[in-house]
Design an enzyme around this catalytic site. Structure first.
Site, PDB file in Angstrom:
ATOM      1  N   GLY A 178      74.007   7.555  14.147  1.00  0.00           N
ATOM      2  CA  GLY A 178      74.328   8.539  13.079  1.00  0.00           C
ATOM      3  C   GLY A 178      73.784  10.002  13.243  1.00  0.00           C
ATOM      4  O   GLY A 178      73.416  10.410  14.585  1.00  0.00           O
ATOM      5  N   GLU A 196      70.945  14.267  21.696  1.00  0.00           N
ATOM      6  CA  GLU A 196      72.684  14.627  21.926  1.00  0.00           C
ATOM      7  C   GLU A 196      72.755  15.684  20.900  1.00  0.00           C
ATOM      8  O   GLU A 196      73.045  16.864  21.617  1.00  0.00           O
ATOM      9  CB  GLU A 196      73.256  13.231  21.079  1.00  0.00           C
ATOM     10  CG  GLU A 196      74.714  13.610  21.000  1.00  0.00           C
ATOM     11  CD  GLU A 196      75.428  12.475  20.071  1.00  0.00           C
ATOM     12  OE1 GLU A 196      74.648  11.934  19.395  1.00  0.00           O
ATOM     13  OE2 GLU A 196      76.703  12.280  20.462  1.00  0.00           O
TER      14      GLU A 196
HETATM   15  O1  LIG Z   1      77.583   9.698  19.777  1.00  0.00           O
HETATM   16  C1  LIG Z   1      77.445   9.261  18.672  1.00  0.00           C
HETATM   17  N1  LIG Z   1      75.903   9.754  18.254  1.00  0.00           N
HETATM   18  C2  LIG Z   1      75.522   9.401  16.709  1.00  0.00           C
HETATM   19  N2  LIG Z   1      76.003   8.391  16.257  1.00  0.00           N
HETATM   20  C3  LIG Z   1      76.966   7.954  16.667  1.00  0.00           C
HETATM   21  C4  LIG Z   1      77.679   8.358  17.808  1.00  0.00           C
HETATM   22  N3  LIG Z   1      79.042   7.720  17.962  1.00  0.00           N
HETATM   23  C5  LIG Z   1      79.223   6.818  16.821  1.00  0.00           C
HETATM   24  N4  LIG Z   1      77.985   6.951  16.219  1.00  0.00           N
HETATM   25  C6  LIG Z   1      77.872   6.279  14.896  1.00  0.00           C
HETATM   26  O2  LIG Z   1      77.418   5.025  15.177  1.00  0.00           O
HETATM   27  C7  LIG Z   1      77.983   4.117  14.293  1.00  0.00           C
HETATM   28  C8  LIG Z   1      77.688   2.691  14.722  1.00  0.00           C
HETATM   29  O3  LIG Z   1      78.490   2.365  15.629  1.00  0.00           O
HETATM   30  C9  LIG Z   1      79.248   4.616  13.881  1.00  0.00           C
HETATM   31  O4  LIG Z   1      79.715   4.204  12.721  1.00  0.00           O
HETATM   32  C10 LIG Z   1      79.022   6.092  13.869  1.00  0.00           C
HETATM   33  O5  LIG Z   1      78.811   6.544  12.788  1.00  0.00           O
END
Ligand SMILES: O=c1[nH]cnc2c1ncn2[C@@H]1O[C@H](CO)[C@@H](O)[C@H]1O
Ligand SMILES: [Zn+2]
Length: 363
Positions: A183, A213
């Site tokens: 998130g 990130e």
């Molecule tokens: O790159 C990312 N960074 C942070 N959160 C992410 C990324 N990609 C996806 N999600 C989050 O992780 C949740 C669970 O799979 C997804 O629902 C999305 O909100």
């Protein structure tokens, strides 16, 4: 025999690969999103045309901001609110990865996002596991060898991390390899969930943390030194602690040195980073420098639907940008397998009996 030939896309697809960072709710086939919306009565999709929807996810995620990128998950989570839907998505994910030559995968998702229509957290985990087992079986029937595990995420903006960590421990012998938080990163430092990480450590459980990130070194430092993360989800901003002087000399700061010395795996997701603005382009992605400096770099997809990618297409993009050859691809792959949340003897088995023979055949 060592060749200098450039790996082709088809060879990259066939090469045995390991995927540590792939979100289950970010990897649906566009057609499945449309069909599940129909069968589960989700009416929020921007379009029900399969091709248009595929393009919509790509474009909407291509936003330059993690927060905007994350908005697209409302639709995938929206259609994944039944046991059947979860099992289908998980089975198809395993099949798609097997088709792409992935031999070991950790699929992550946040169970708390799938309880809007009455499923229990346990029900979500069991449905996903049924799908994974089914996907492994279907792949095996086609002569493909893949092992997949679940990673349970807690959402950093919610306050349920301890509860999810407890589930990760409870289901550790039933397909769940570990725990993560995901998130929005800015404003939600990893230490907000310290109790969950302490619980995981107290129970000898594995966990990774999305850090470095959308936010920089402070987030990485907290994830490692306060929370005890075994791996870093992305971790790409560790380059902020690497200085290159005008004459080309590279100097690592204390945190970057620590990450490299301790061999802390970086789950790098090149295309995703370009979409969220963490990197300007694949060619300018810090993975080039980090790999050259021999950090424990792994290559990952993050979200195949939102990035329109596969693990082999990520490798192909890196081959184009950095001129990587088979020795490099094998190095990334063994780095990933060494870093898997699997028992040591199982990791060794995949390295010695699947990865090394697979690359020996390719070169
Ligand atoms: O790159 C990312 N960074 C942070 N959160 C992410 C990324 N990609 C996806 N999600 C989050 O992780 C949740 C669970 O799979 C997804 O629902 C999305 O909100
Ligand atoms: Zn991620």
């Amino acid at each position: 025999m060592v060749t200098t030939s450039v790996p082709t896309r088809e060879e990259l697809r066939r090469a045995p690969k390991v995927l540590l960072h792939d979100h289950l709710d970010g990897g649906l086939r566009p057609r499945t999103v449309v069909e599940l919306a129909e069968s589960t009565g989700y009416d929020g999709l921007p379009t029900t045309d399969v091709d248009e929807l595929g393009r919509w996810f790509l474009e909407a995620a291509d936003s330059g901001s993690l927060e905007k990128y994350l908005e697209t998950f409302a639709h995938t989570c929206g259609v994944m609110q039944t046991e059947e839907a979860l099992a289908r998505v998980a089975a198809e994910a395993v099949e798609d990865l097997a088709d792409d030559g992935v031999v070991y995968a950790e699929l992550r998702y946040a169970p708390e996002l799938f309880v809007a229509r009455g499923l229990s957290l346990d029900g979500v985990i069991r449905a996903v596991q049924d799908g994974i087992t089914d996907g492994e079986r279907r792949a095996a029937a086609r002569g493909q060898r893949i092992q997949a595990r679940q990673l349970l995420c807690a959402m950093r903006q919610h306050a349920r991390a301890l509860e999810i960590a407890e589930l990760a421990v409870r289901y550790r012998d039933a397909g769940v390899a570990g725990f993560d938080i995901a998130g929005p990163e800015a404003g939600y430092p990893p230490t907000r969930n310290l109790d969950a990480f302490e619980y995981m450590r107290g129970n000898n459980g594995h966990f990774t943390i999305h850090a470095g990130e959308a936010f920089g070194l402070a987030s990485i430092w907290e994830a490692i030194q306060h929370c005890g993360a075994e791996r870093l989800g992305h971790g790409v901003r560790i380059v902020d602690d690497v200085k290159t002087s005008a004459d080309g000399e590279v100097q690592l700061g204390r945190l970057a040195s620590y990450v490299r010395d301790r061999r802390i795996p970086l789950e790098i997701c090149p295309s995703s980073n370009v979409q969220t603005g963490a990197a300007a382009s694949i060619a300018e992605h810090p993975i080039g420098l980090l790999a050259k400096l021999r950090f424990r770099v792994t290559v990952n997809t993050d979200n195949r639907l939102m990035s329109g990618c596969s693990l082999s297409s990520e490798f192909a993009a890196l081959v184009d940008a950095f001129g990587y050859g088979w020795a490099d691809i094998q190095w990334f792959t063994i780095n990933a397998m060494k870093s898997a949340f699997l028992d040591f003897d199982q990791r060794l088995d995949v390295i010695n009996n699947v990865i090394k023979p697979g690359y020996a055949e390719l070169v």
